[in-house]
Design a protein around this motif. Sequence first.
Motif, short mmCIF file in Angstrom:
data_model
loop_
_atom_site.label_atom_id
_atom_site.label_comp_id
_atom_site.label_asym_id
_atom_site.label_seq_id
_atom_site.Cartn_x
_atom_site.Cartn_y
_atom_site.Cartn_z
N SER A 103 7.23 1.98 1.81
CA SER A 103 7.01 1.22 3.07
C SER A 103 5.69 0.46 3.03
O SER A 103 4.73 0.87 2.35
N GLU A 104 5.64 -0.62 3.81
CA GLU A 104 4.41 -1.42 3.90
C GLU A 104 3.25 -0.61 4.45
O GLU A 104 2.10 -0.78 4.02
N LEU A 105 3.54 0.26 5.42
CA LEU A 105 2.48 1.06 6.05
C LEU A 105 1.77 1.90 4.99
O LEU A 105 0.54 1.88 4.89
N SER A 106 2.55 2.62 4.18
CA SER A 106 1.95 3.49 3.16
C SER A 106 1.22 2.65 2.10
O SER A 106 0.16 3.05 1.60
N CYS A 107 1.80 1.50 1.74
CA CYS A 107 1.17 0.66 0.70
C CYS A 107 -0.14 0.06 1.18
O CYS A 107 -1.12 0.01 0.43
N HIS A 108 -0.19 -0.40 2.44
CA HIS A 108 -1.46 -0.94 2.95
C HIS A 108 -2.51 0.16 3.03
O HIS A 108 -3.68 -0.06 2.73
N ALA A 109 -2.07 1.37 3.45
CA ALA A 109 -3.00 2.50 3.53
C ALA A 109 -3.60 2.77 2.14
O ALA A 109 -4.82 2.86 1.98
N LYS A 110 -2.76 2.83 1.13
CA LYS A 110 -3.24 3.14 -0.23
C LYS A 110 -4.06 1.99 -0.81
O LYS A 110 -5.09 2.22 -1.45
N GLY A 111 -3.62 0.76 -0.56
CA GLY A 111 -4.32 -0.41 -1.09
C GLY A 111 -5.72 -0.56 -0.50
O GLY A 111 -6.70 -0.78 -1.23
N ILE A 112 -5.83 -0.41 0.81
CA ILE A 112 -7.15 -0.55 1.44
C ILE A 112 -8.05 0.63 1.05
O ILE A 112 -9.25 0.46 0.83
N HIS A 113 -7.46 1.82 0.90
CA HIS A 113 -8.27 2.98 0.48
C HIS A 113 -8.86 2.72 -0.91
O HIS A 113 -10.00 3.10 -1.19
N PHE A 114 -8.10 2.03 -1.77
CA PHE A 114 -8.61 1.69 -3.11
C PHE A 114 -9.74 0.65 -3.02
O PHE A 114 -10.77 0.78 -3.67
N LEU A 115 -9.54 -0.38 -2.17
CA LEU A 115 -10.52 -1.48 -2.08
C LEU A 115 -11.77 -1.09 -1.29
O LEU A 115 -12.88 -1.48 -1.64
N LEU A 116 -11.55 -0.34 -0.20
CA LEU A 116 -12.65 0.00 0.72
C LEU A 116 -12.52 1.49 1.08
O LEU A 116 -11.97 1.84 2.13
N PRO A 117 -13.00 2.39 0.21
CA PRO A 117 -12.71 3.83 0.38
C PRO A 117 -13.22 4.46 1.66
O PRO A 117 -12.71 5.49 2.09
N ASP A 118 -14.23 3.87 2.30
CA ASP A 118 -14.77 4.51 3.51
C ASP A 118 -13.97 4.17 4.77
O ASP A 118 -14.20 4.74 5.83
#
Length: 264
Positions: A78-93
């Motif tokens: 799902s997009e929700l899970s992918c955006h969560a994981k993608g942003i966590h990679f780019l901006l971990p805080d």
Amino acid sequence: MYTLGIDIGSTSSKAVIMQDGTRLVSECVISLGTGTVGPEQALEQIFSESGLSRQDICYTVVTGYGRMNCAYADSQVSELSCHAKGIHFLLPDVRTIIDIGGQDAKAINISDEGHLLAFQMNDKCAAGTGRFLDVMAKVLNVDISEMGPLSQRAVNPVSISNTCTVFAESEVISHLSSNIAIEDILAGIHNSVAKRVAGMALRLGHPNAVAMSGGVALNSGIVRAMEQELGCSVQVHPCCQAAGAIGASIFAWEKYVRKEGIHT
Ligand code: ADP
């Protein structure tokens, strides 16, 4: 080992190649979405830019509105899970993500590990989405990429009272015919989108460590208006539009590792 993440959106197609789920090798965004040649063009571009070929990819995950129409992916997320994981990679805080795409807006709370905790979503109405901004850019004859910089020069932002895109469009035309400066109209448009999306985000509780993802995050006027509405700063990563595809590529690595029983 290389994995591929594809995000087939309503207005754009994004592709990302990562190495071992930790190194971003290549990313590209094509401004053509589902049901067009956009996904195919995104793949062609990413392979030509990275110097890799389909044979080099060990696993592919597809996400986005058009993910059901992608035959060559190994799985969908799902997009929700992918955006969560993608942003966590780019901006971990970051712990709250506001994702505004071409036809929906989402507010997502994530855990310290980048997992989805809770979300709010508007996919019923164009107001508060990229579609609303695209319609207004057309009426004002302004390029979508110019909306942010122009709106920062506003002196007296107008108030847009209609939330419905069709009525708001008439309101903008009436401001134009009253010779109100385009900068002031644009700032009013941004304030109206930010008010709507911030209202949705606040239903998740008071946000902390906020970032925006999706193509609308490239609009500096929206980001500023969102900061004012939320009363806190909002981070934007240069790869914000590809965040979903980045998340998909990391999911691809995790799925591959599990499938092959590889210990990392
Ligand atoms: P989707 O995944 O639904 O295709 P995106 O996340 O790609 O949507 O966002 C598309 C929206 O982003 C467009 O509707 C447009 O309003 C906005 N957008 C795209 N590029 C830019 C840009 N350079 N500057 C400002 N806004 C942009």
